[in-house]
Enzyme design. Structure first.
Site, short mmCIF file in Angstrom:
data_model
loop_
_atom_site.label_atom_id
_atom_site.label_comp_id
_atom_site.label_asym_id
_atom_site.label_seq_id
_atom_site.Cartn_x
_atom_site.Cartn_y
_atom_site.Cartn_z
N ALA A 168 -9.52 5.43 4.81
CA ALA A 168 -9.41 6.55 5.75
C ALA A 168 -10.72 7.32 5.89
O ALA A 168 -11.43 7.56 4.91
CB ALA A 168 -8.30 7.53 5.35
N GLY A 169 -11.02 7.69 7.12
CA GLY A 169 -12.15 8.55 7.41
C GLY A 169 -13.38 7.88 7.95
O GLY A 169 -14.24 8.53 8.56
N GLY B 228 -7.82 9.06 10.21
CA GLY B 228 -8.05 9.10 11.65
C GLY B 228 -9.11 10.09 12.10
O GLY B 228 -9.33 10.25 13.30
N LYS C 20 0.85 -1.18 0.00
CA LYS C 20 0.00 0.00 0.00
C LYS C 20 0.89 1.23 0.00
O LYS C 20 1.68 1.44 0.92
CB LYS C 20 -0.91 0.02 1.22
N ASN D 187 -8.56 1.61 10.34
CA ASN D 187 -7.76 1.30 11.51
C ASN D 187 -8.34 1.99 12.76
O ASN D 187 -8.82 1.36 13.69
CB ASN D 187 -6.31 1.70 11.29
N THR D 188 -8.32 3.33 12.74
CA THR D 188 -8.70 4.09 13.92
C THR D 188 -10.12 3.80 14.37
O THR D 188 -10.40 3.74 15.58
CB THR D 188 -8.54 5.60 13.65
#
Length: 331
Positions: free
Chosen positions: A261-262, A235, A174, A283-284
């Protein structure tokens, strides 16, 4: 003889080989990659490479940056393909920000994910017995996806992934090249440079990018194996900010498109899938939930539900009410 290891001075008797140094440091050569004076050293030569005065070494491994649970299959013919590999789960998860490796492993298992992103960082040579991600997240069970988190130039990104390939042997990666420390938006100029270099070096590139259909198409034309537009800043948990742009990317792309993301909660993961995306990477949203394992399980079901809804086809929007029950035969 004085050398530098991961930015710190190190003294050793000479002449010594690289394999002897790793043994002295208590490091498993199978789990690390070594760069000497900006040149990656193949693992097969560790016992032949003689260190010399002034050598500068970087020793890295993977850090937190499978088999899915039963019932993860949506339909027998609705599998997720990327770079020639087949997966059942359309949820990809990161391995960073967790309290410990035990929680990381439990959350990944609950998510049903088969691909996990990992960051490449220096080995702590002062504590070779420190737990490492590979001890908890088995690379034989999950596909490790090395990423370039924290890279702000194409040179740093390419260097990082070359080390990652040497450490683990993976060529599916990635790519993310960031613009600044505040927004973590992708620097698309540097991303394009890195993409060209990596593809020439036979990497299979999944690329983090902005939600611009024009740039996404350019990345696909270069040969990227997956396009990964952001839903919102990394994040942030703000959800899908530009559904129109992402839908346009999906409609024009012949390679997988994954929101990266987001995403902050399950409904936003489902929204990404309802737009027609092939998958979601997060992830977050899981790691910083009050209960990461429970959130991981929620995300697994949300991605599946969104995929079901996309395949089913949404009802049309209407300006006025349309009764569900027939009007004929009313009392």
């Amino acid at each position: 003889m004085n050398i530098t290891v991961n930015g710190e001075a190190h003294h050793m008797s000479c002449p010594e080989t690289l394999s002897v140094l790793l043994e002295q440091l208590g490091l498993d050569s199978r789990k690390v990659a070594v760069e000497r004076n900006l040149e990656i050293i193949p693992k097969s030569t560790y016992d032949r490479v003689k260190l010399i005065e002034g050598d500068k070494l970087e020793i890295v491994h993977f850090i937190g940056g499978g088999e899915p649970e039963g019932g993860n299959r949506i339909e027998a013919n609705d599998t997720f393909h990327v770079a020639g590999n087949l997966y059942q789960s359309r949820l990809l998860v990161g391995t960073g920000k967790y309290k410990n490796f035990e929680e990381t492993a439990a959350a990944i298992d609950a998510s049903g994910a088969e691909i996990v992103t990992v960051a490449v960082r220096r080995v702590n040579v002062t504590n070779p017995d420190e737990p490492v991600l590979m001890d908890y997240v088995d690379p034989d069970k999950y596909t490790y996806l090395p990423n370039t988190a924290g890279c702000y130039t194409s040179e740093d990104a390419v260097r990082t992934l070359r080390l990652a390939r040497e450490a683990g042997g993976w060529d599916l990666v990635k790519l993310e090249v960031l613009w600044d420390h505040v927004t973590l938006y992708p620097n698309m100029i540097e991303t394009l440079k890195a993409t060209e270099l990596l593809l020439k070096d036979d990497f299979k590139v999944m690329v983090y990018c902005n939600d611009d259909p024009v740039m996404a198409k350019r990345l696909e034309e270069l040969g990227c194996h997956a396009i990964m537009p952001l839903g919102a800043p990394i994040g942030s948990g703000l959800g899908i900010q530009n559904p129109v742009g992402i839908r346009l990317i999906v409609e024009q792309s012949k390679v997988p498109v994954l929101v990266d993301a987001g995403v902050g909660t399950a409904s936003e993961a489902a929204e990404a899938m309802e737009l027609g995306c092939d998958g979601v990477l997060m992830n977050t949203a899981i790691a910083e939930a009050k209960n990461p394992v429970r959130m991981a399980r929620a995300m697994k079901h949300a991605v599946k539900a969104g995929r079901y809804a996309y395949l089913a086809g949404r009802m049309p929007r209407k300006l006025y009410a349309d009764p569900s029950s027939p009007l004929s035969g009313l009392i």
